[in-house]
Structures are given as structure tokens and as C-alpha cells.
Design an enzyme around this catalytic site. Structure first.
Site, mmCIF file in Angstrom:
data_model
loop_
_atom_site.group_PDB
_atom_site.id
_atom_site.type_symbol
_atom_site.label_atom_id
_atom_site.label_comp_id
_atom_site.label_asym_id
_atom_site.label_seq_id
_atom_site.Cartn_x
_atom_site.Cartn_y
_atom_site.Cartn_z
ATOM 1 N N MET A 1 3.214 -4.810 6.974
ATOM 2 C CA MET A 1 3.800 -5.259 5.705
ATOM 3 C C MET A 1 3.309 -6.667 5.428
ATOM 4 S SD MET A 1 7.811 -5.342 4.757
ATOM 5 C CE MET A 1 8.327 -5.457 3.076
ATOM 6 N N GLY A 92 5.281 -5.274 11.539
ATOM 7 C CA GLY A 92 4.859 -5.323 10.153
ATOM 8 C C GLY A 92 4.376 -3.955 9.709
ATOM 9 N N SER A 93 3.254 -3.917 9.034
ATOM 10 C CA SER A 93 2.798 -2.679 8.394
ATOM 11 C C SER A 93 2.235 -1.627 9.336
ATOM 12 C CB SER A 93 1.771 -2.996 7.307
ATOM 13 O OG SER A 93 2.423 -3.481 6.168
ATOM 14 N N ILE A 94 2.106 -1.913 10.620
ATOM 15 C CA ILE A 94 1.802 -0.826 11.556
ATOM 16 C C ILE A 94 2.918 0.219 11.478
ATOM 17 C CG2 ILE A 94 1.577 -0.255 14.012
ATOM 18 C CD1 ILE A 94 0.084 -2.824 14.428
#
Length: 561
Positions: A1, A92-94
Site C-alpha cells: 500500500m 503494506g501492499s504485499i
């Protein structure tokens, strides 16, 4: 993210085999057949992470064996705790690949279809007359505005919100484009996927992920992050500004949700990666679909599947994703054909560049080729100059100044481009971003192709349009700059400081270098370096706030001191 993303003045996702992971204390020594390779990896990492600064946990796996696993820097600077490879980080975006697999699991169970419209599960969601499917959400092609790019979101970081309140923040914003027409990264789409998972499964997003993915795979140190919960081995997160490192700004983890709220370790991510070679969670057929770039309605392919970025480097297929969230930056790179996996989890949000690629290249026996500029005669640069039309509304401009070439981009402004060859250039500030100039039959430049990270390649045709005239500064009394001086808060921890230095007005954003502002009027200023104008709104001769216009966005900042 991407929660701390800045372009130009105030600065965009990055780079994820293990079958029998040994114990954390012995994995490196017992599973490293090539000490020279481990030493080469260690050398690269020591150049990036200093012992007395926020650091990283790193794992490199090849053919199901851990060939490298180590911690660098500090896990907690205040307590003087060094980093260890088993510590936990925000991903985050993982997170997005876990969300995508959860959707695929529900699809295989017959509880939803990827082609279903969002309104089948969220009937009250306003689609503004468009047909938005689950696949559009998965592939960032829905056209739904990204809520983390909304100015009003930044002021609410400390507030706990319900999922409904989170969706309410963006649901009524105008669509950016028709679904499937373009690609634009949207955390909002993944929040909606989380809502669909909850609706279909009858479980919260957290319960579904932890019970149906983490538990079956033995990922015992992976959770939906909760700042109030005591979690052993949690690394503290840090940000960097002009004074040095500081504790990252608080963010309620109710905000990232299915777009970026998970936390894990490099060991657990290795277990996750190993499972992706099996059918423990979903069939390989489903994963193959997730790892296929989505094709836009125009027929142009993107570089994104379902929760993963798909690319290649020197003939090696790469499936990857990274993340950036307050205090943390993460990279996860997998080379499935080489059976290589790299995870880099850091407790700082200042980024790691191409580090994941470098380690993966070493694991396959190569050195990652970094961009190194070559020399072209100054007169040879003239043929690239011009206005290149991307679409009816947007142009790219190639300029020459002081025997250097610059790209004027409608989003991130004016940046220098450096030649790798006569036809390929790279962006100085973003070495992985490339510009390929296309020649016609007679050798003249007819177009350029811009390759910007995970965004689809964009071709712009060279036109006969005149170059835009540079903005001219007007004469104003430098004494008026005193009324604008001060510190303006764009978001918690993100400020722009204006100061008068002799007869100049200087701006300095958090973590960025100083730049001079040039007046268009007494209250409106622009930056020659990036062509991103600022406007200071004044009241009785004293600026009470400013508005930053950047990349088509309008960001307000109140004066705090």
C-alpha cells in the site's frame, strides 16, 4: 500500500521457495551451499543498511533451500535493539496478493465468479452507471479513485474507522475512467475486495486470512496488524526528515484493510511462496490466471495480474509486489522458472530502490545491470526535442537545456533523462524507468515509449506542436515573502516549510531538498525544476494556508507555525 508516496517536490511499489525451512537460528549456516554467493549478497546489503539506522530482515531462497537469511541495522532505535531475521514488519501492499488468493479460493468454492459485478455483493455501491467487476478491482482497472491519494484522508490517519466508513470516503468520488479502459493503482479497489470477502465468507477479512491462509500454511508469525496488540518481535517503524530518523506517524490499521494491513516475517513469506508451487490453497490454473497481465479494452496489456506485478529482466520471468506504509517499505520478488525467492522487509519508509532485483540477479548467477549513462554529442540531442502526444489531453515534452535532455511529464514534472544508447534513455531520479525513442524509415524520431515501473507502457507520437513557453517570474517586493514564511502541514509528519533567504522564497518539503519558488503573482509561485506551481492564500498580508498543485491534484496545507 503506497501510503507515503510523493512525486516531484514531495515524493510510487516495488519488487516476493521454500519447502523445508530450517530453524531461524540455523537456517543460514545449514542451508547455504555457496558461501561466496552469501558473501556477495551481504556486501550489497551492507551498502544499504547502516548498523545504527533502521534496517531490514532479508531472506533469499533457491531451489527450496535458504541460501541467505540475515538482519541488518536496528529494530528499535530508542531501545538499541538490533535487527534479527525473525522479526515482524508491516507488509503494506504485499497484502494484496493474499487478498487476491482469498478471492480465488472463494471462486473455486463456487461462492463468487471473477466476472461478477461488484454490485452483486455490494448492492449499495454507486457504480455511476458503469459495470465494475471483481476482475477490475483485482487488476487496478476499475477507474475507482484511490482513497490514499485524497487530501482529506491524510488528516484522518489516527481515527479508527469501520469498513463502511472507509468505503464512504471514496465511493462517491468521480470515476477516473471507464472500467477496463485504463490502468491506475487503486487501494480502494482492494478495500472493496475485502468487503466482498467478508460478505461472501461470513467472516471478517482478518478471520478469513488468518484461518484460511496463515494457519494451514503454518505462518505462525503473520497477522492482521493491530497497533494495540502486543506482538512479540515486532520491529518499530521509522521515517526520515531533514533532522534524521524519527518514529513513523501513527496510522490506524483500520484504514489499509485488504489493501495493506497484514504483517509478517521473511520466514513466513518464504512458506507462502513455497505454497504457491503447490495446490494447498488454490489450483495452479487459478494462479496462472493471477500471474497473467490484464489486457485493457484497447488491447494494450498491463503489467499487473491479480495482486502481483508481472515483468521480466534479461529473460527471467518475475512475479513481484512491494509495499510502502508508515514506517515500513517491503519488497518481495519471485523468479518461478529459476525457483528463486527474495524478501526484503525494512522498518523505514524511505524505500530500497532496485535492491530486490539485485539480490535475485545474484541468486541466478548474474550481476544486476544498473543504469549507467553513456555520452552523446550535444548536437545529437536535438533530434529528440519536441512535443509527443499521448492522448487528446496529455503531452510529453522533451526539452534540451545546457546540453542535457529533460522529460516534462504531466504528473511528476520535469526530470533529466540520460542516454543508455542512441535510442534508450533512463530517468535520472528513477533509473528503472526507461524511454525508448522510435525511429522512422528515414531515421527521424517519430515517437517515444515510456516505461514507468508497474504502469503499462505508453507510446506518444511526435508532433509539430511548438514547445511550451517557460513560465516567467514577475517582479514582486521580496519583503512580501516574510508574510508567506512558515511551516505548512499537508498531513501528520508531512510539511512544507517556506523561508525567505535574502531576496528568494525557498520551499523545503519533509525529507526533500530545498527549492526556490518563483512568483507568478504576489500569492502564486512555481518551481522551475519540476514545473509544479504553489499558491499561498493570504489574509491581511499573512499567509494562513497554501495549496499545492501537483500532478493534477490539489493539496491543501494549513500553517502550523
Amino acid at each position: 500500500m503506497q501510503l507515503r508516496k510523493w512525486n516531484a517536490l514531495i515524493c510510487v511499489l516495488g519488487l516476493l521457495l521454500l519447502i523445508g525451512l530450517g530453524s531461524p537460528a540455523t537456517a543460514q549456516s545449514s542451508n547455504t551451499p555457496d558461501k561466496a554467493l552469501a558473501a556477495a549478497i551481504d556486501e550489497v546489503l551492507k551498502e544499504t543498511f547502516k548498523p545504527d539506522e533502521p534496517g531490514a530482515a532479508v531472506i533469499v531462497v533457491k531451489d527450496g533451500k535458504v541460501i541467505f537469511r540475515q538482519g541488518y541495522g536496528m529494530a528499535n532505535m530508542e531501545l538499541g535493539v538490533p535487527m534479527a531475521p525473525d522479526m515482524l514488519f508491516r507488509l503494506g501492499s504485499i497484502t494484496k496478493q493474499f487478498t487476491a488468493v482469498a478471492i480465488l479460493m472463494l471462486a473455486e468454492q463456487g461462492k463468487l465468479a471473477i466476472s461478477d459485478e461488484v454490485t452483486k455483493y455490494l448492492p449499495d455501491y454507486p457504480t455511476q452507471g458503469h459495470k465494475i467487476t471483481i476482475e477490475h478491482l483485482l487488476t487496478h482497472t476499475s477507474g475507482i479513485k484511490n482513497y490514499t491519494a485524497l487530501p482529506e484522508w491524510r488528516s484522518q490517519w489516527r481515527k479508527d474507522v469501520t469498513l463502511k466508513e472507509l468505503i464512504d470516503l471514496f465511493k462517491d468520488k468521480p470515476m477516473e475512467f471507464a472500467p477496463g479502459e485504463r490502468w491506475n493503482y487503486s487501494n480502494s479497489g482492494y478495500v472493496l475486495l475485502g468487503a466482498i470477502i467478508e460478505k461472501v465468507s461470513g467472516q471478517s477479512y482478518q478471520e478469513f486470512i488468518e484461518k484460511n491462509i496463515f494457519a494451514p500454511l503454518g505462518m505462525k508469525n503473520s497477522f492482521y496488524d493491530d497497533t494495540a496488540r502486543i506482538i512479540a518481535r515486532r520491529a518499530a517503524g521509522y521515517s526520515k526528515d531533514k533532522t534524521g530518523y524519527r518514529n513513523a506517524e501513527y496510522l490506524s490499521m483500520t484504514w489499509p484493510h485488504a489493501a495493506g494491513a497484514l504483517m509478517s516475517t521473511v520466514d513466513d513469506l518464504a512458506l507462502w511462496d513455497a505454497a504457491l508451487y503447490t495446490e494447498k490453497l488454490v489450483k495452479q490454473e487459478s494462479l496462472k490466471r493471477a500471474w497473467t497481465p490484464y489486457v485493457l479494452s484497447s488491447g494494450k496489456p498491463t503489467k499487473y495480474g491479480y495482486g502481483w506485478i508481472i515483468s521480466s529482466v534479461e529473460g527471467h520471468r518475475i512475479i513481484e509486489h512491494g509495499g510502502s506504509i508508515n514506517g515500513f517499505t517491503t519488497n518481495a520478488v519471485r523468479l518461478p522458472d529459476d525457483r528463486v525467492f527474495v524478501a526484503i522487509l525494512t522498518n523505514r519508509d524511505s524505500g530500497t530502490g532496485e535492491l530486490g532485483y539485485k539480490l535475485a540477479a545474484l541468486a541466478v548467477g548474474k550481476r544486476y545491470k544498473e543504469a549507467v549513462a553513456t555520452k552523446l554529442p550535444p548536437e545529437a540531442l536535438d533530434k529528440y526535442i519536441g512535443v509527443y502526444q499521448l492522448n487528446e489531453k496529455e503531452d510529453y515534452v522533451i526539452l534540451k537545456e545546457n546540453d542535457k535532455l529533460f522529460l516534462q511529464h504531466p504528473v511528476f514534472g520535469k526530470v533529466e533523462i540520460l542516454p543508455l544508447s542512441e535510442t534508450e534513455f533512463f530517468i535520472g531520479e528513477r533509473p528503472a524507468s526507461r524511454i525508448n525513442f522510435i525511429k522512422g524509415d528515414s531515421g527521424q524520431i517519430i515517437s517515444l515509449v515510456l516505461r514507468l515501473g508497474i504502469a503499462p507502457d505508453e507510446e506518444a507520437r511526435k508532433t509539430d506542436k511548438p514547445l511550451p513557453k517557460p513560465k516567467e517570474a514577475v517582479a514582486v517586493d521580496p519583503a512580501s515573502y516574510d508574510g508567506h514564511a512558515g511551516e505548512y502541514e499537508l498531513a501528520p509528519g508531512l510539511t512544507i516549510t517556506l523561508t525567505r533567504e535574502e531576496n528568494k522564497l525557498i520551499a523545503e518539503a519533509t525529507g526533500r531538498s530545498k527549492v526556490e519558488l518563483f512568483p507568478e503573482s504576489g500569492t502564486k509561485f512555481f518551481i522551475k525544476a519540476v514545473n509544479a506551481p504553489h499558491r499561498a492564500l493570504t489574509a491581511t498580508g499573512q499567509a494562513a494556508s497554501l495549496i499545492l498543485y501537483q500532478g493534477g491534484r490539489k493539496l491543501s496545507a494549513k500553517k502550523i507555525r
